[in-house]
Design a protein around this motif. Sequence first.
Motif, short mmCIF file in Angstrom:
data_model
loop_
_atom_site.label_atom_id
_atom_site.label_comp_id
_atom_site.label_asym_id
_atom_site.label_seq_id
_atom_site.Cartn_x
_atom_site.Cartn_y
_atom_site.Cartn_z
N ALA A 149 0.90 -8.19 7.30
CA ALA A 149 1.68 -7.19 6.58
C ALA A 149 1.33 -7.17 5.10
CB ALA A 149 3.17 -7.47 6.75
N THR A 203 2.33 -2.80 5.66
CA THR A 203 3.78 -2.90 5.62
C THR A 203 4.38 -1.64 6.23
OG1 THR A 203 3.95 -1.90 3.44
CG2 THR A 203 3.73 -4.30 3.51
N GLU A 249 8.05 -9.26 8.25
CA GLU A 249 7.01 -8.65 7.44
C GLU A 249 6.71 -9.49 6.20
OE1 GLU A 249 7.60 -4.80 5.18
OE2 GLU A 249 6.54 -4.11 6.96
#
Length: 66
Positions: free
Chosen positions: A38, A43, A32
């Motif tokens: 992301a 996220t 991530e």
Amino acid sequence: MSNPMRYEYLISRSGDVVFALTVGTLAYFLNERDNPRAQNGKTLVELISRAKDKKIQQREAKRNSE
């Protein structure tokens, strides 16, 4: 000759589960951090937050319709 010793668990019954969850979570967060998708509001924490808010809204709508 005797059969070689066979281990059922890598660490222990519960230790394997904790180890797998820890490694998986750390791998996800490393991915991530390096993934540009992301960084655009996708996220894990934001996705979980949105899902929780959606469930709360559905629950409230169900209560109001009754």
